[in-house]
Design a protein around this motif. Structure first.
Motif, short mmCIF file in Angstrom:
data_model
loop_
_atom_site.label_atom_id
_atom_site.label_comp_id
_atom_site.label_asym_id
_atom_site.label_seq_id
_atom_site.Cartn_x
_atom_site.Cartn_y
_atom_site.Cartn_z
N MET A 7 0.83 -1.21 0.00
CA MET A 7 0.00 0.00 0.00
C MET A 7 0.86 1.26 0.00
SD MET A 7 -3.08 -0.90 2.60
CE MET A 7 -3.88 -2.48 2.59
N ARG A 8 2.11 1.10 -0.40
CA ARG A 8 3.02 2.26 -0.36
C ARG A 8 3.17 2.90 -1.74
NH1 ARG A 8 8.05 0.48 3.55
NH2 ARG A 8 6.75 -0.12 5.31
N SER A 9 3.52 4.19 -1.72
CA SER A 9 4.04 4.86 -2.92
C SER A 9 5.45 5.31 -2.57
CB SER A 9 3.18 6.07 -3.28
OG SER A 9 1.84 5.69 -3.42
N ASP A 10 6.39 4.38 -2.64
CA ASP A 10 7.75 4.59 -2.15
C ASP A 10 8.63 5.14 -3.28
OD1 ASP A 10 10.42 4.26 -1.40
OD2 ASP A 10 9.98 2.48 -0.17
N ALA A 11 9.01 6.38 -3.14
CA ALA A 11 9.75 7.04 -4.22
C ALA A 11 11.11 6.40 -4.45
CB ALA A 11 9.92 8.53 -3.90
N PHE A 12 11.71 5.89 -3.40
CA PHE A 12 13.04 5.27 -3.59
C PHE A 12 12.95 4.01 -4.44
CE2 PHE A 12 16.41 2.32 -2.34
CZ PHE A 12 17.50 3.07 -2.80
N MET A 13 11.85 3.25 -4.29
CA MET A 13 11.68 2.03 -5.10
C MET A 13 11.71 2.37 -6.59
SD MET A 13 11.71 -0.56 -3.30
CE MET A 13 11.78 -0.84 -1.54
N GLY A 14 11.18 3.55 -6.93
CA GLY A 14 11.21 3.98 -8.32
C GLY A 14 12.64 4.18 -8.81
N ILE A 15 13.46 4.82 -8.00
CA ILE A 15 14.87 5.03 -8.39
C ILE A 15 15.59 3.70 -8.51
CG2 ILE A 15 17.10 5.93 -7.65
CD1 ILE A 15 15.93 8.29 -6.63
N ALA A 16 15.33 2.82 -7.53
CA ALA A 16 16.02 1.52 -7.53
C ALA A 16 15.67 0.75 -8.80
CB ALA A 16 15.62 0.72 -6.29
N ASP A 17 14.40 0.75 -9.19
CA ASP A 17 14.00 0.06 -10.43
C ASP A 17 14.69 0.70 -11.64
OD1 ASP A 17 12.41 -1.64 -9.05
OD2 ASP A 17 10.54 -1.15 -10.11
N PHE A 18 14.70 2.02 -11.66
CA PHE A 18 15.31 2.70 -12.81
C PHE A 18 16.80 2.38 -12.91
CE2 PHE A 18 17.53 6.43 -14.62
CZ PHE A 18 17.07 6.30 -15.92
N ALA A 19 17.47 2.37 -11.77
CA ALA A 19 18.92 2.09 -11.79
C ALA A 19 19.21 0.76 -12.48
CB ALA A 19 19.46 2.08 -10.36
N HIS A 20 18.32 -0.23 -12.25
CA HIS A 20 18.52 -1.54 -12.87
C HIS A 20 18.21 -1.53 -14.36
CE1 HIS A 20 19.62 -3.93 -9.45
NE2 HIS A 20 18.72 -3.29 -8.73
N GLU A 21 17.50 -0.53 -14.83
CA GLU A 21 17.15 -0.44 -16.25
C GLU A 21 18.23 0.25 -17.09
OE1 GLU A 21 14.36 -1.66 -17.89
OE2 GLU A 21 14.08 -2.72 -15.99
N ILE A 22 19.17 0.92 -16.42
CA ILE A 22 20.14 1.74 -17.15
C ILE A 22 20.94 0.91 -18.17
CG2 ILE A 22 22.32 3.04 -16.89
CD1 ILE A 22 21.10 4.37 -14.41
N GLN A 23 21.42 -0.25 -17.73
CA GLN A 23 22.22 -1.06 -18.66
C GLN A 23 21.40 -1.49 -19.87
OE1 GLN A 23 25.66 -1.48 -18.44
NE2 GLN A 23 25.23 -2.06 -20.56
#
Ligand SMILES: [Zn+2]
Length: 414
Positions: A233-249
């Motif tokens: 039930m969260r809208s955790d902004a850090f989770m968004g960054i963490a997901d994006f970091a994994h998409e960079i490569q």
């Protein structure tokens, strides 16, 4: 054939390192227009004087020594003398010391080139005031407005720094050199990255300076109690960054090249309290490539991926583009000439982009440009441990000398 004497280059680099050196951390503190910077510039003028070269400081603080005939376009070689705080002893200084040695080597053989050689120490390359003042001034990339408003990170105005150094700030606008006064601009610099050292190569021939874009980004969710808010039930902004970091490569694999770089260099979580789910994440994205179309594809992919990640985590994504600097290409003919000379000297090399900015990028499109790298041990730069082996410096400087002699031959079309 004249030869470089690396011992003289070593002496000069060590002599210059004493201007602004702090014993506590062994770092060089020679920021643009500081007292140490101005003393190093005077030291260089003294060396020009000893060699019987005409020398001057232009309105932007560039120090220029001239060797050869008066009325012809100049081959400009050199780099910068200013440093970052706690910098190393080779960044910029190498190009200046090697330029000086090129003239010394010619002078002691009694060789006067057909075209004048100008050895330059540009001013304020490291961007204390947010630009590359000396190179910008020489190539017409300077405005009165910018001179009026530029400040360092502490809010100290460029104008005040220039006045304290004995310069009249608006005289920088008189430092402009018309393209027909310049035959070529050639810079020798340490790589400041690990590629040459890792691949055991001596010379990097730079084909261009990568373009750079910088975004300020925000993912906005909802700050919640870290104990009472269930994970789903969260809208955790850090989770968004963490997901994006994994998409960079993946973004680089799909849209980029081996010259692409994407970096998240700064992250700030709000409220930034251990027991609170971060409701907002402010972060930066810096992207680079040598091709502007690729830069655009990378930027578009970042935007797409961040939007879809935001949806997944119930976040809002916002960004602002803070800057977009196009790639700058070295002259193809110069790249070929440097490569030819490198082969004749039998030095190992690779043709490569420069991820870091250099004076030369402002001369691209203004005159023919070339940039030669020598290895930085461990890739270390902008730090007191910056090191380049003297044997590599000798080779880089010898290559510079032979390129200058080639450029000084009348038959090469200007
Ligand atoms: Zn530099």
């Amino acid at each position: 054939m004249p030869r470089i004497n690396v011992e003289r280059i070593e002496q000069d680099i060590i002599a210059i390192s004493h201007f602004g050196r702090q014993e506590s951390d062994r770092g060089v503190y020679r920021q643009g227009f500081s007292q140490a910077d101005m003393e190093a510039r005077q030291w260089l003028r003294d060396q020009f004087e000893r060699l019987g070269m005409a020398h001057s400081m232009d309105g932007a603080g560039n120090v220029i020594g001239r060797y050869g005939p008066e009325d012809k376009p100049a081959i400009i070689i050199g780099s910068h003398l200013d440093s970052v705080p706690a910098g190393g002893m080779f960044d910029g200084v190498l190009g200046v010391a090697a330029g000086l040695e090129v003239v010394r080597a010619l002078h002691e053989k009694g060789i006067t080139p057909d075209f004048p050689i100008e050895v330059i120490a540009t001013s304020e390359e490291e961007g204390r005031f947010g630009g590359m003042l000396g190179a910008q001034a020489m190539t017409g990339h300077l405005t009165r407005e910018w001179l009026e408003t530029a400040c360092d990170e502490h809010g100290y105005p460029l104008k005040d720094a220039m006045e304290a150094a004995g310069l009249e700030p608006f005289d920088a606008l008189h430092a402009y050199r018309r393209p027909e006064e310049i035959r070529a601009f050639l810079e020798l610099h340490v790589e400041q990255g690990p590629v040459l050292d890792t691949e055991k190569l001596t010379i990097g021939i730079v084909e261009g300076i990568s373009g750079v874009f910088k975004w300020n980004c925000r993912l906005i969710g909802k700050a919640d109690h870290a104990g009472t808010a269930p994970m789903d039930m969260r809208s955790d902004a850090f989770m968004g960054i963490a997901d994006f970091a994994h998409e960079i490569q993946r973004i680089i694999d799909e849209e980029g090249t081996d010259k692409s770089r994407i970096t998240i260099g700064h992250v700030a979580l709000k409220p930034g309290f251990p027991h609170t789910v971060p409701g907002e994440a402010d972060f930066t994205i810096v992207g680079r490539d040598l091709d502007e179309d690729v830069m655009r594809a990378l930027a578009n992919a970042c935007r797409r991926v961040l939007s879809s990640i935001a949806r997944k985590h119930k976040l809002k994504f916002e960004y602002e583009e803070m800057s977009w600097l196009k790639p700058a290409y070295c002259d193809e003919g110069m790249v070929q000439m440097i490569e030819q000379k490198t082969k004749e000297l039998d030095y190992s090399y690779k043709v490569m982009p420069s991820g870091a900015g250099h004076d030369v990028q402002f001369f691209c499109g203004h005159t023919r440009t070339g940039l030669i790298f020598v290895p930085s041990v461990g890739g270390v730069s902008h730090a007191p441990d910056e090191w380049t082996h003297w044997s590599d410096i000798e080779r880089g400087a010898q290559l510079l000398l032979e390129c200058v002699m080639e450029l000084a031959r009348e038959k090469v079309p200007a």
